[in-house]
Design an enzyme around this catalytic site. Structure first.
Site, PDB file in Angstrom:
ATOM      1  N   CYS A  36       0.460  -1.194  -0.513  1.00  0.00           N
ATOM      2  CA  CYS A  36      -0.103   0.264  -0.189  1.00  0.00           C
ATOM      3  C   CYS A  36       1.043   0.885   0.123  1.00  0.00           C
ATOM      4  CB  CYS A  36      -1.103   0.176   1.362  1.00  0.00           C
ATOM      5  SG  CYS A  36      -2.106  -1.348   1.054  1.00  0.00           S
ATOM      6  N   HIS A  55      -2.051   6.120   2.334  1.00  0.00           N
ATOM      7  CA  HIS A  55      -1.860   4.281   2.630  1.00  0.00           C
ATOM      8  C   HIS A  55      -2.192   4.344   4.260  1.00  0.00           C
ATOM      9  CE1 HIS A  55      -0.379   1.304   4.084  1.00  0.00           C
ATOM     10  NE2 HIS A  55       0.211   1.687   5.840  1.00  0.00           N
TER      11      HIS A  55
END
Length: 557
Positions: free
Chosen positions: A114, A172
């Site tokens: 991510c 993220h």
């Protein structure tokens, strides 16, 4: 998805094919050949292409500078009808968007995790250049060094006169990975997700409240193996009732609510609206009605040969091993005879759930005053393995990790599929061109506008993906070449082996293919941000332990 598609892919009153024939005619008249590449074309062709792009822009029919609806979906692999990854997947809203957009079926992330993927897309800089492979803490510490005067995508829009909005997981950690810079990125952000202690307890300390709720009775991994396996407790699933969710709603439902509300408001400036959905990220929990779309008995698991890992180098085996102390795949298949199937069941339910939330937002756009003047971009940060290559995470260099859905719905542009290998790095320069923003000189991707205009355009270079320092995959239209930092290699021919079951790297007949792909490896990839020398990582430590103790797990051989 409703009216964004039902009325037309362009909004309420537009004709999808309007102007496209003129552009195609212009391409032919200007003598641009179908095998043209983005680079190394002569100045006459470049000038001609610029004219074609101007013609294309003139047919988009934007009344003003276009808005952008920027939809991201966490951990979404190719399990949608439009992408063809799983024929059991039920994703009507995404499929309708794909049908009315330019869908890139061979798009790949820069790194399949991510933080690295999102910061690469939003900065336009590859991890092998920035050193941003893993830690957001190191990204924050080295932000000025890496970025300089360069701007993250939302800041570039904001500084160019756009009003910027964000909800959910865009970076993220949410709407920003850089708390002190959030106000530079966004004019307005949605609230986060508040999870009460009783529901947090089900996650046994799993980080990131936006990923909750966990199953009613907690993780099946911990229930079966005990607290010593809490490092892999997210590999779990479960249907939820409304009282299992904070305030009776999943975070993605609140994100969609906020987006729908924003699209109903009056905006006096063009907007860039980033909506980041969390599912289908683990844990695989969703409202019960989305599990009811599937029959567990009918669920099919991916086909994985028993000897799948026999021709994979030891670095690849270390990557496939995963997080849990016995290895992820071993834990899943030994939990019960049906747990692999149950995990697929959970993932499919989450995919259908997030499809419905995206559909609500797309419906709201279609019914708004912004329908005819808004570009829609939909992307995922990376894929997700569900047992392929005996792997259960993203975090690898194989197809299931790097391949993502990517589509652009551009008012005035013809819909269709593009099968060229493209990168998420290309999103930033594409939006700069479509929205006529000032150039951003540090961008390492290429605008996809030529491909949006003309399906016959080809690209010269493949896509580079990394996994940690010094491990790379090079994905071209046909091939995937993997080069690990210890010098070992994998090569897969997607024309004959789309499942990547047969590693061809040791076959002499493919030496030229390897050479053609190897030239795209970075000659001096950046060390991890904040490091001045390479000292190895957990992959190396695991390999060292295996070699010293002759202990590579049997299931990886």
């Amino acid at each position: 998805m409703g009216s964004l598609v039902a009325k037309s892919s362009l909004g309420k009153n537009s004709d999808l094919s309007n102007g496209v024939g003129d552009v195609q005619t212009a391409i032919s008249e200007l003598g641009i050949q179908s095998n043209m590449t983005f680079r190394n074309i002569n100045s006459t062709i470049q000038a001609s292409l610029c004219l074609v792009i101007l013609l294309f822009a003139s047919h988009l029919g934007f009344a003003a500078q276009p808005n952008v609806l920027f939809l991201s979906i966490d951990d979404l692999n190719d399990w949608e009808g439009g992408m063809g990854g799983n024929r059991q997947a039920k994703t009507p809203h995404l499929d309708q968007l794909f049908e009315r957009s330019v869908l890139f079926t061979n798009a790949h992330c820069s790194q399949a995790v991510c933080a690295a993927s999102r910061n690469s897309l939003l900065s336009g800089i590859h991890p092998s250049t920035s050193g941003w492979y893993t830690s957001t803490a190191s990204m924050r510490k080295t932000y000025d060094q890496v970025m300089g005067e360069h701007k993250m995508l939302p800041q570039h829009f904001r500084d160019s006169g756009y009003q910027t909005f964000a909800a959910g997981k865009v970076f993220h950690q949410g709407v920003s990975d850089y708390k002190e810079r959030t106000q530079d990125f966004w004019d307005e952000t949605a609230p986060g997700y508040k999870v009460p202690k009783r529901l947090l307890a089900r996650g046994d300390g799993y980080g990131g409240k936006h990923f909750y709720p966990f199953p009613k009775n907690g993780s099946q991994i911990i229930d079966r193996y005990g607290q010593g396996f809490s490092d892999g407790n997210s590999l779990c699933y479960g249907a939820l009732d409304r009282d299992d969710m904070p305030g009776g709603k999943m975070f993605d439902e609140l994100i969609a609510d906020w987006a729908v509300e924003q699209l109903a408001q009056e905006h006096t400036k063009p907007f860039f609206m980033a909506i980041g959905f969390v599912r289908p990220h683990v844990p695989y929990t969703a409202p019960k009605e989305f599990f009811d779309l599937y029959d567990l008995d009918d669920i099919q698991v991916p086909e994985v040969p028993d000897d799948e890992m026999s021709d994979v180098p030891i670095m690849g085996k270390s990557i496939a091993y995963g997080t849990i102390k016995t290895g992820d795949h071993y834990a899943v298949v030994n939990l019960s005879d049906t747990y692999w199937k149950e995990m697929v069941y959970g993932y499919l339910a989450c995919v259908s759930f997030v499809d419905a939330q995206a559909g609500r937002v797309l419906d709201a756009l279609s019914n708004s005053q912004y329908a005819d003047n808004t570009i829609v971009v939909l992307w995922s940060d990376h894929g997700q393995h569900l047992g392929e290559k005996k792997h259960w995470r993203k975090q690898s260099l194989w197809e299931e990790s790097t391949r993502v859905p990517l589509c652009f719905h551009v008012p005035g542009a013809a819909a269709g599929q593009r099968h060229n290998a493209v990168s998420l790095l290309d999103v930033y320069p594409t939006l700069v061109e479509l929205c006529d923003l000032p150039p951003a000189p540090k961008l390492e991707g290429e605008s996809l506008v030529p491909l949006i205009i003309d399906a016959s355009v080809s690209r010269e270079h493949p896509v580079l993906s990394s996994w940690y320092y010094g491990n790379y995959a090079v994905r071209s239209d046909r091939w995937r070449y993997i080069h690990y930092r210890d010098g070992s290699e994998e090569l897969y021919d997607h024309q004959s082996d789309p499942g990547e079951h047969t590693n061809l790297a040791s076959s002499p007949e493919f030496e030229s293919v390897i050479a053609d792909h190897k030239k795209w490896l970075p000659p001096n990839g950046a060390l991890p941000a904040g490091k001045d020398k390479w000292e190895g990582d957990k992959l190396d430590r695991r390999i060292r332990d295996w070699e010293q103790n002759d202990s590579i797990p049997d299931w990886l051989n």
